[in-house]
Design a protein around this motif. Structure first.
Motif, PDB file in Angstrom:
ATOM      1  N   PRO A   1     112.955  79.588  33.318  1.00 27.04           N
ATOM      2  CA  PRO A   1     113.443  78.311  33.841  1.00 27.04           C
ATOM      3  C   PRO A   1     113.447  78.205  35.368  1.00 27.04           C
ATOM      4  O   PRO A   1     114.190  77.418  35.930  1.00 27.04           O
ATOM      5  CB  PRO A   1     114.867  78.239  33.288  1.00 27.04           C
TER       6      PRO A   1
ATOM      7  N   ALA B   1     117.899  84.192  31.964  1.00 27.39           N
ATOM      8  CA  ALA B   1     117.170  82.932  31.783  1.00 27.39           C
ATOM      9  C   ALA B   1     117.981  81.959  30.926  1.00 27.39           C
ATOM     10  O   ALA B   1     118.039  80.761  31.228  1.00 27.39           O
ATOM     11  CB  ALA B   1     115.803  83.198  31.164  1.00 27.39           C
ATOM     12  N   ASP B   2     118.623  82.460  29.868  1.00 22.94           N
ATOM     13  CA  ASP B   2     119.465  81.602  29.028  1.00 22.94           C
ATOM     14  C   ASP B   2     120.612  81.015  29.849  1.00 22.94           C
ATOM     15  O   ASP B   2     120.926  79.825  29.728  1.00 22.94           O
ATOM     16  CB  ASP B   2     120.037  82.395  27.851  1.00 22.94           C
TER      17      ASP B   2
ATOM     18  N   GLU C   1     119.291  78.338  32.196  1.00 23.96           N
ATOM     19  CA  GLU C   1     119.022  77.104  31.446  1.00 23.96           C
ATOM     20  C   GLU C   1     120.310  76.328  31.194  1.00 23.96           C
ATOM     21  O   GLU C   1     120.336  75.099  31.343  1.00 23.96           O
ATOM     22  CB  GLU C   1     118.346  77.421  30.113  1.00 23.96           C
ATOM     23  N   ARG C   2     121.382  77.031  30.808  1.00 23.01           N
ATOM     24  CA  ARG C   2     122.662  76.351  30.565  1.00 23.01           C
ATOM     25  C   ARG C   2     123.151  75.648  31.833  1.00 23.01           C
ATOM     26  O   ARG C   2     123.593  74.504  31.780  1.00 23.01           O
ATOM     27  CB  ARG C   2     123.714  77.340  30.060  1.00 23.01           C
TER      28      ARG C   2
ATOM     29  N   GLN D   1     121.322  74.634  34.399  1.00 20.00           N
ATOM     30  CA  GLN D   1     120.419  73.527  34.709  1.00 20.00           C
ATOM     31  C   GLN D   1     120.708  72.317  33.815  1.00 20.00           C
ATOM     32  O   GLN D   1     120.724  71.171  34.291  1.00 20.00           O
ATOM     33  CB  GLN D   1     118.965  73.961  34.561  1.00 20.00           C
ATOM     34  N   LEU D   2     120.946  72.551  32.530  1.00 17.08           N
ATOM     35  CA  LEU D   2     121.241  71.439  31.621  1.00 17.08           C
ATOM     36  C   LEU D   2     122.598  70.809  31.930  1.00 17.08           C
ATOM     37  O   LEU D   2     122.747  69.580  31.863  1.00 17.08           O
ATOM     38  CB  LEU D   2     121.165  71.909  30.166  1.00 17.08           C
TER      39      LEU D   2
ATOM     40  N   ASP E   1     113.319  70.730  35.984  1.00 18.46           N
ATOM     41  CA  ASP E   1     113.955  71.863  35.297  1.00 18.46           C
ATOM     42  C   ASP E   1     114.063  71.615  33.796  1.00 18.46           C
ATOM     43  O   ASP E   1     113.741  72.492  32.985  1.00 18.46           O
ATOM     44  CB  ASP E   1     115.361  72.115  35.856  1.00 18.46           C
TER      45      ASP E   1
ATOM     46  N   ARG F   1     110.757  71.928  32.046  1.00 11.11           N
ATOM     47  CA  ARG F   1     110.358  73.337  31.903  1.00 11.11           C
ATOM     48  C   ARG F   1     111.129  73.988  30.751  1.00 11.11           C
ATOM     49  O   ARG F   1     110.572  74.739  29.959  1.00 11.11           O
ATOM     50  CB  ARG F   1     110.604  74.094  33.208  1.00 11.11           C
ATOM     51  N   ILE F   2     112.418  73.688  30.632  1.00 12.69           N
ATOM     52  CA  ILE F   2     113.224  74.217  29.531  1.00 12.69           C
ATOM     53  C   ILE F   2     112.679  73.724  28.196  1.00 12.69           C
ATOM     54  O   ILE F   2     112.535  74.498  27.246  1.00 12.69           O
ATOM     55  CB  ILE F   2     114.708  73.821  29.696  1.00 12.69           C
TER      56      ILE F   2
ATOM     57  N   SER G   1     109.464  75.549  27.369  1.00 12.84           N
ATOM     58  CA  SER G   1     109.741  76.924  26.988  1.00 12.84           C
ATOM     59  C   SER G   1     110.295  77.009  25.575  1.00 12.84           C
ATOM     60  O   SER G   1     109.840  77.804  24.757  1.00 12.84           O
ATOM     61  CB  SER G   1     110.730  77.544  27.981  1.00 12.84           C
ATOM     62  N   ARG G   2     111.269  76.176  25.288  1.00 13.34           N
ATOM     63  CA  ARG G   2     111.884  76.208  23.957  1.00 13.34           C
ATOM     64  C   ARG G   2     110.921  75.731  22.887  1.00 13.34           C
ATOM     65  O   ARG G   2     110.878  76.287  21.792  1.00 13.34           O
ATOM     66  CB  ARG G   2     113.163  75.377  23.951  1.00 13.34           C
TER      67      ARG G   2
END
Length: 108
Positions: A17, A40-41, A44-45, A47-48, A85, A88-89, A92-93
């Protein structure tokens, strides 16, 4: 084959991310249980969560007739960064779920 989240015998390629040097994509080959995967997890949290906060702030600013063009431009710049961002997440997911085109949402 690595760009699509497919296992390669060693691990799965994961789009991270964050961007690397010169804004290039960063990938991790992992089974998904290592330290970098956990970082990375967590990123992501964050960023969200930030994207959600920006959406709330945008609603407030758009309702405020006193918001200046400079304030709105600043908000738009942060929202553009956040949307990058979030995209990109999602890529990736999607790739890790095996969604066709998950590594490329088809958006130019």
């Amino acid at each position: 084959m690595g760009d699509d989240g497919v296992k390669d015998g060693v691990g799965e390629f994961r789009l991270l991310p964050w961007a690397g040097a010169e804004g290039k994509r960063c990938y991790l080959v992992s089974d998904g249980a290592g330290h970098v995967s956990r970082v990375a997890d967590a990123v992501e949290r964050v960023q969200l969560d930030m994207a959600g906060e920006l959406l709330g702030h945008a609603g407030d600013m758009l309702a405020d007739q006193r918001a200046t063009s400079a304030q709105l431009r600043f908000l738009l710049a942060r929202m553009s960064e956040s949307l990058t961002d979030v995209r990109r997440i999602a890529e990736s997911r999607g790739a890790r779920l095996g969604v066709p085109g998950g590594d490329d949402l088809g958006v130019a």
